[in-house]
Design an enzyme around this catalytic site. Structure first.
Site, PDB file in Angstrom:
ATOM      1  CG  ASP A 151     -29.963 -45.138   7.801  1.00  0.00           C
ATOM      2  OD1 ASP A 151     -31.043 -45.711   7.678  1.00  0.00           O
ATOM      3  OD2 ASP A 151     -29.102 -45.496   8.640  1.00  0.00           O
ATOM      4  N   GLY A 160     -21.401 -51.580  12.544  1.00  0.00           N
ATOM      5  CA  GLY A 160     -21.622 -50.400  11.688  1.00  0.00           C
ATOM      6  C   GLY A 160     -21.408 -49.120  12.480  1.00  0.00           C
ATOM      7  CG  HIS A 161     -23.963 -47.983  15.664  1.00  0.00           C
ATOM      8  ND1 HIS A 161     -24.769 -49.089  15.811  1.00  0.00           N
ATOM      9  CD2 HIS A 161     -24.792 -46.973  15.313  1.00  0.00           C
ATOM     10  CE1 HIS A 161     -26.028 -48.756  15.574  1.00  0.00           C
ATOM     11  NE2 HIS A 161     -26.070 -47.494  15.256  1.00  0.00           N
ATOM     12  CG  MET A 195     -31.882 -43.749  17.022  1.00  0.00           C
ATOM     13  SD  MET A 195     -33.582 -43.748  16.457  1.00  0.00           S
ATOM     14  CE  MET A 195     -33.574 -45.167  15.393  1.00  0.00           C
TER      15      MET A 195
HETATM   16  O1  PAF Z   1     -29.646 -43.202  12.006  1.00  0.00           O
HETATM   17  C1  PAF Z   1     -30.057 -43.174  13.185  1.00  0.00           C
HETATM   18  O2  PAF Z   1     -29.693 -43.998  14.019  1.00  0.00           O
HETATM   19  C2  PAF Z   1     -31.046 -42.091  13.604  1.00  0.00           C
HETATM   20  O3  PAF Z   1     -31.932 -41.784  12.569  1.00  0.00           O
HETATM   21  C3  PAF Z   1     -30.357 -40.804  14.120  1.00  0.00           C
HETATM   22  C4  PAF Z   1     -29.537 -40.117  13.057  1.00  0.00           C
HETATM   23  C5  PAF Z   1     -29.463 -41.157  15.302  1.00  0.00           C
HETATM   24  C6  PAF Z   1     -31.408 -39.808  14.606  1.00  0.00           C
HETATM   25  O4  PAF Z   1     -32.186 -40.334  15.637  1.00  0.00           O
END
Ligand code: PAF
Length: 278
Positions: free
Chosen positions: A147, A30-31, A24
């Site tokens: 998550d 982390g990304h 998002m």
């Molecule tokens: O984890 C996230 O950033 C969001 O929930 C995702 C998987 C991109 C869905 O919008």
């Protein structure tokens, strides 16, 4: 690196077999770890696709959506530096028709934890992830264990809807003080940012009870609650603290097999989540 911002640019520009990292935006280390994992899976000749889409459907509080940080230019620079092949940045108006009327729901794994605390959240997640899978046709996708419930639900979505996509996961990435990385960390005030590692410490302190052979869930939960609330700053509030079975995410009266201790904590309006496996 190719940036595609409209569905009409697809699918002719999408590589035949790619590894997707859905995000998002407001990308952080982390990304970056997810993207590096995607590159490992794709190999040097494969393609890594990152989607950046702030999905309105998964926000249960309008203020939370409005406050969510955005940094597209920095995000694109990070993706470029990590050798991402394609970044997909659709607009909400194009992604959801004004009269869109189909949503995807999951009805078992989403009963507790964030599913109970944020009504409609996982319906929004399942819907956007399925749409991204259909639009981008990846052969694999990578999600983080921070998550944990989202990861379990997406695995279930893939299993139950026969989606030909491999789901990979990575461990939670943390700051040196233990705080799980999250785009929301940027919105904490200084006092709350300094305090927030207590969430991880509280979960670890409870997990340590395992060494004593303790099995009663209430003892784990009480230990974690004590560490979360002891000398806590004003503004800290526990949203949930739960011990669930790691497979089906149902509440556990007793820790006898693989379990997950998970918490969501508010610092004023900023909601942080974390978990440990027991
Ligand atoms: O984890 C996230 O950033 C969001 O929930 C995702 C998987 C991109 C869905 O919008």
């Amino acid at each position: 690196m190719l940036q595609l911002s409209s569905l009409t640019d697809l699918p002719s520009n999408i590589p035949a077999s790619s590894v997707l990292v859905p995000t998002m935006g407001a990308l952080h280390e982390g990304h970056a770890a997810l993207i590096r994992a995607a590159r490992e899976i794709a190999g040097a000749s494969g393609s890594v696709v990152v989607s950046i889409f702030l999905n309105p459907l998964q926000f249960d509080r309008p203020g939370d959506l409005a406050d969510y940080p955005a940094s597209l230019e920095e995000d694109l620079a990070l993706c470029r530096s990590l050798d991402v092949n394609v970044v997909f940045t659709p607009s909400p108006a194009e992604f959801y028709a004004t009269d869109h009327s189909v949503r995807v729901s999951e009805n078992l794994l989403s009963r507790n934890l964030c599913g109970a605390a944020r009504p409609g959240h996982f319906e929004g997640v399942c819907t956007v992830v399925l749409k991204l899978f259909h639009a981008l046709l990846p052969s694999a996708a990578v999600f983080g264990k921070k998550d944990y419930q989202q990861l379990a639900i997406i695995r279930r979505l893939v299993r139950d809807l026969f989606l030909p996509i491999e789901i990979h996961d990575i461990e939670t990435v943390r700051d040196p003080d233990g705080l799980a990385l999250s785009s929301r960390n940027l919105t904490l005030n200084q006092e709350h940012r300094a305090d927030a590692p207590r969430i991880h410490r509280a979960l670890l302190a409870a997990r340590d009870l395992r060494e004593t052979g303790e099995q009663r869930s209430e003892v784990y939960l009480e230990a974690a609650r004590h560490h979360l609330l002891h000398d806590a700053p004003a503004g800290l509030q526990i949203d949930y603290l739960e011990l669930v079975d790691r497979e089906n995410l149902q509440l556990l009266p007793k820790v006898a097999g693989p379990a997950l201790l998970a918490a969501a904590v508010y610092y004023d309006d900023v909601r942080l989540i974390d978990n440990v496996e027991i």
